[in-house]
Scaffold this active site. Sequence first.
Site, PDB file in Angstrom:
ATOM      1  N   CYS A 144       9.868  65.220  96.133  1.00 58.85           N
ATOM      2  CA  CYS A 144       9.487  66.330  95.272  1.00 58.85           C
ATOM      3  C   CYS A 144       8.192  66.871  95.826  1.00 58.85           C
ATOM      4  CB  CYS A 144       9.304  65.907  93.814  1.00 58.85           C
ATOM      5  SG  CYS A 144       8.745  67.287  92.784  1.00 58.85           S
TER       6      CYS A 144
ATOM      7  N   CYS B 135       5.509  68.290  92.603  1.00 57.33           N
ATOM      8  CA  CYS B 135       4.715  67.340  91.823  1.00 57.33           C
ATOM      9  C   CYS B 135       5.227  65.943  92.135  1.00 57.33           C
ATOM     10  CB  CYS B 135       4.748  67.647  90.340  1.00 57.33           C
ATOM     11  SG  CYS B 135       6.358  68.041  89.679  1.00 57.33           S
ATOM     12  N   SER B 136       6.147  65.430  91.409  1.00 57.29           N
ATOM     13  CA  SER B 136       6.763  64.150  91.730  1.00 57.29           C
ATOM     14  C   SER B 136       7.952  63.973  90.813  1.00 57.29           C
ATOM     15  CB  SER B 136       5.797  62.984  91.542  1.00 57.29           C
ATOM     16  OG  SER B 136       4.707  63.090  92.420  1.00 57.29           O
ATOM     17  N   CYS B 137       8.752  65.006  90.679  1.00 54.14           N
ATOM     18  CA  CYS B 137       9.959  64.874  89.877  1.00 54.14           C
ATOM     19  C   CYS B 137      10.775  63.725  90.459  1.00 54.14           C
ATOM     20  CB  CYS B 137      10.767  66.167  89.903  1.00 54.14           C
ATOM     21  SG  CYS B 137       9.930  67.530  89.088  1.00 54.14           S
TER      22      CYS B 137
END
Lengths: 223, 145
Positions: free
Chosen positions: A124, A127-129
């Site tokens: 991701c 962001c950090s999905c």
Amino acid sequence: MTNDHDGGHDGGHDHGHGHGHDHDDHTEPPSETALRVKALESLLVEKGLVERPALDTLVDAYETKVGPRNGAAVVARAWTDDEFRRRLLDDAPAAISSIGITAPKGEHLVAVANTPRVHNLVVCTLCSCYPWGMLGLPPAWYKSAPYRARAVRDPRGVLAEFGTHLADDVEVRVWDSTSEVRYLVVPMRPSGTHGWSAEELQELVTRNSMVGVEPARSPEVTS
Amino acid sequence: MTGETPDPDEAATDPRTPPSGSDVAAVDVDLDALPAIPRDEDGPVFAEPWQAEAFAMAVRLHEQGVFTWRRWAETLGEEIRAAQEAGDPDLGDTYYEHWVRALSRIVAEHGAVSGEELEARTDRWRRAYLATPHGHPVELSAADE
């Protein structure tokens, strides 16, 4: 996009703690961020926007229950049930709910399968999905800027760092998660597992293999 | 199937089309200038309890319909970029710091908790800690004594 979050972040909260006076007469406050979390929580609870028990349930589920186990169960099923595999790759949420696993709201999952010719890697960049419902919470490296940047620019280099060396004729596909679509890699079933049950196979399905940085574990290495 | 809320911003992106492939690596990037990827073992996912609390609050507020997950991801992405620009090497260990800043901002933007309210409450908790003898549970009311 403007970001003025720093205004007030460090704004003059530097209370001296007066070292030298009796240690027992106060409790050392936690970090600024931890205090802010306490403040948010107490305000949101007072306003009726969150409830303590719901928060506890969520934390407990993600810390102890989810882990990568849901994902491993899904992959092992796909390895042993061709019809399920077909449905999983076609419509992952429907296939997953058909075996009694409910994904969190808003997490639309797409499953992508590794083959001898195609290797899938998930990142991701924004962001950090991450597919929490399948894999629990993401490891630190997944959230780091180097991984997020390099998985796209140099996927083979990233894979090599994880000890995954692909032949030149294997195509690498990098899937960039978004707030609405998360990806789950279905790794290739390891050889030497003929006749294994789905329960036995689950043990070979690691978190990293479902992010696509490593293959599934080989049976020789398990015990 | 790409989501319940069609949005012109993301129209025409088929989630099944990889946005990037191995050929992207041909872009001229100085890979050596990028730091190594930090690695971890399968350790605890939350390093400290406040991280778990912050995580759960965002998920719960989303479940309650306070904000969309797209808006959340955008806000978090902006906070991460802002932190990087401010010099954070962003190696994953500061992720929940970004998360808390994003949460503070999004609740203010959605009228749930204003910035002033949050500052005041944060300060009140700090005073509560300082007013509570060591070893006793910290109650917010201790700040007012």
